[in-house]
Scaffold this motif. Structure first.
Motif, PDB file in Angstrom:
ATOM      1  N   UNK A   7       0.849  -1.188   0.000  1.00 23.98           N
ATOM      2  CA  UNK A   7       0.000   0.000   0.000  1.00 23.98           C
ATOM      3  C   UNK A   7       0.885   1.239   0.000  1.00 23.98           C
ATOM      4  N   UNK A   8       0.274   2.385  -0.296  1.00 29.41           N
ATOM      5  CA  UNK A   8       0.999   3.644  -0.220  1.00 29.41           C
ATOM      6  C   UNK A   8       1.424   4.225  -1.549  1.00 29.41           C
ATOM      7  N   UNK A   9       1.189   3.505  -2.631  1.00 29.27           N
ATOM      8  CA  UNK A   9       1.547   4.042  -3.932  1.00 29.27           C
ATOM      9  C   UNK A   9       0.626   5.183  -4.328  1.00 29.27           C
ATOM     10  N   UNK A  17       7.749  12.883  -2.060  1.00 27.33           N
ATOM     11  CA  UNK A  17       8.001  11.688  -1.259  1.00 27.33           C
ATOM     12  C   UNK A  17       6.772  10.801  -1.195  1.00 27.33           C
ATOM     13  N   UNK A  18       7.018   9.525  -1.012  1.00 26.92           N
ATOM     14  CA  UNK A  18       5.966   8.550  -0.750  1.00 26.92           C
ATOM     15  C   UNK A  18       6.489   7.519   0.229  1.00 26.92           C
ATOM     16  N   UNK A  19       5.589   6.965   1.021  1.00 26.94           N
ATOM     17  CA  UNK A  19       5.951   5.890   1.933  1.00 26.94           C
ATOM     18  C   UNK A  19       5.140   4.652   1.580  1.00 26.94           C
ATOM     19  N   UNK A  20       5.824   3.606   1.178  1.00 32.62           N
ATOM     20  CA  UNK A  20       5.166   2.347   0.871  1.00 32.62           C
ATOM     21  C   UNK A  20       5.199   1.438   2.092  1.00 32.62           C
ATOM     22  N   UNK A  21       4.146   0.645   2.222  1.00 31.91           N
ATOM     23  CA  UNK A  21       4.089  -0.357   3.279  1.00 31.91           C
ATOM     24  C   UNK A  21       3.723  -1.702   2.688  1.00 31.91           C
ATOM     25  N   UNK A  22       4.144  -2.740   3.367  1.00 30.16           N
ATOM     26  CA  UNK A  22       3.811  -4.099   2.958  1.00 30.16           C
ATOM     27  C   UNK A  22       3.450  -4.869   4.220  1.00 30.16           C
ATOM     28  N   UNK A  23       2.223  -5.364   4.262  1.00 28.12           N
ATOM     29  CA  UNK A  23       1.757  -6.104   5.430  1.00 28.12           C
ATOM     30  C   UNK A  23       1.753  -7.587   5.119  1.00 28.12           C
ATOM     31  N   UNK A  92      11.614   6.788 -11.358  1.00 29.29           N
ATOM     32  CA  UNK A  92      11.185   5.901 -10.267  1.00 29.29           C
ATOM     33  C   UNK A  92       9.787   5.351 -10.518  1.00 29.29           C
ATOM     34  N   UNK A  93       9.120   5.849 -11.550  1.00 23.91           N
ATOM     35  CA  UNK A  93       7.778   5.366 -11.872  1.00 23.91           C
ATOM     36  C   UNK A  93       7.816   3.881 -12.194  1.00 23.91           C
ATOM     37  N   UNK A  94       7.006   3.102 -11.480  1.00 20.94           N
ATOM     38  CA  UNK A  94       6.974   1.654 -11.659  1.00 20.94           C
ATOM     39  C   UNK A  94       5.921   1.066 -10.749  1.00 20.94           C
ATOM     40  N   UNK A 122       2.091  -2.191  -5.895  1.00 26.28           N
ATOM     41  CA  UNK A 122       1.409  -0.906  -5.795  1.00 26.28           C
ATOM     42  C   UNK A 122       2.083   0.050  -6.763  1.00 26.28           C
ATOM     43  N   UNK A 123       1.285   0.801  -7.502  1.00 24.28           N
ATOM     44  CA  UNK A 123       1.818   1.652  -8.557  1.00 24.28           C
ATOM     45  C   UNK A 123       2.309   2.980  -7.999  1.00 24.28           C
ATOM     46  N   UNK A 124       3.496   3.341  -8.400  1.00 23.84           N
ATOM     47  CA  UNK A 124       4.075   4.646  -8.071  1.00 23.84           C
ATOM     48  C   UNK A 124       4.307   5.391  -9.383  1.00 23.84           C
ATOM     49  N   UNK A 125       3.731   6.578  -9.475  1.00 21.47           N
ATOM     50  CA  UNK A 125       3.906   7.391 -10.672  1.00 21.47           C
ATOM     51  C   UNK A 125       4.456   8.751 -10.270  1.00 21.47           C
TER      52      UNK A 125
END
Length: 128
Positions: A7-9, A17-23, A92-94, A122-125
């Motif tokens: 999550x977080x994308x 900035x973005x913060x991704x998390x993985x549960x 960094x988009x991916x 999760x997509x980061x653009x």
């Protein structure tokens, strides 16, 4: 059943900035029995190892493209892996994937073939 959910994308401007998390859930062993990693992939390109972290968090590795900008961390109590991303660039988009594999030492690897379990991403653009 073992499950990793990222999550977080989202969409962010260059420099942001973005913060991704993985549960993690459903793993038979404790979360700290696993090496964790973040990978990314863009359509038409090979998967790239972004960062990994040892079972204890004491050892981390980063790809040269993100070193100094991204920080990986883990919460072994709550079964969560984090990726703090700063100074984001359009390249960094991916789609970013979380991965896990049973630990066999004190370090980790950015080789995706070494990882057994994968999230759906999760997509980061990053816009210019």
């Amino acid at each position: 059943e073992e499950q990793l959910v990222e999550s977080g994308g989202g969409l962010v401007q260059a420099g942001g900035s973005l913060n991704l998390s993985c549960t993690a859930s459903g793993f038979v062993a404790d979360f700290d029995d696993y090496v964790m990693g973040w990978f990314r992939q863009t359509s038409g390109k090979e998967r790239e190892g972004v960062s990994c972290i040892s079972w204890s968090g004491a050892s981390t590795h980063y790809s040269e493209s993100v070193k100094g900008r991204f920080t990986i961390s883990r919460d072994n109590v709550n079964f969560i892996l984090h990726l703090q991303m700063t100074s984001l660039r359009p390249e960094d988009t991916a789609n970013y994937y979380c991965a896990a594999t049973p630990s066999n030492g004190a370090s980790c690897s950015l080789d995706g073939d070494a990882f057994e379990y994968w999230g759906k991403g999760t997509q980061v653009t990053v816009s210019s």
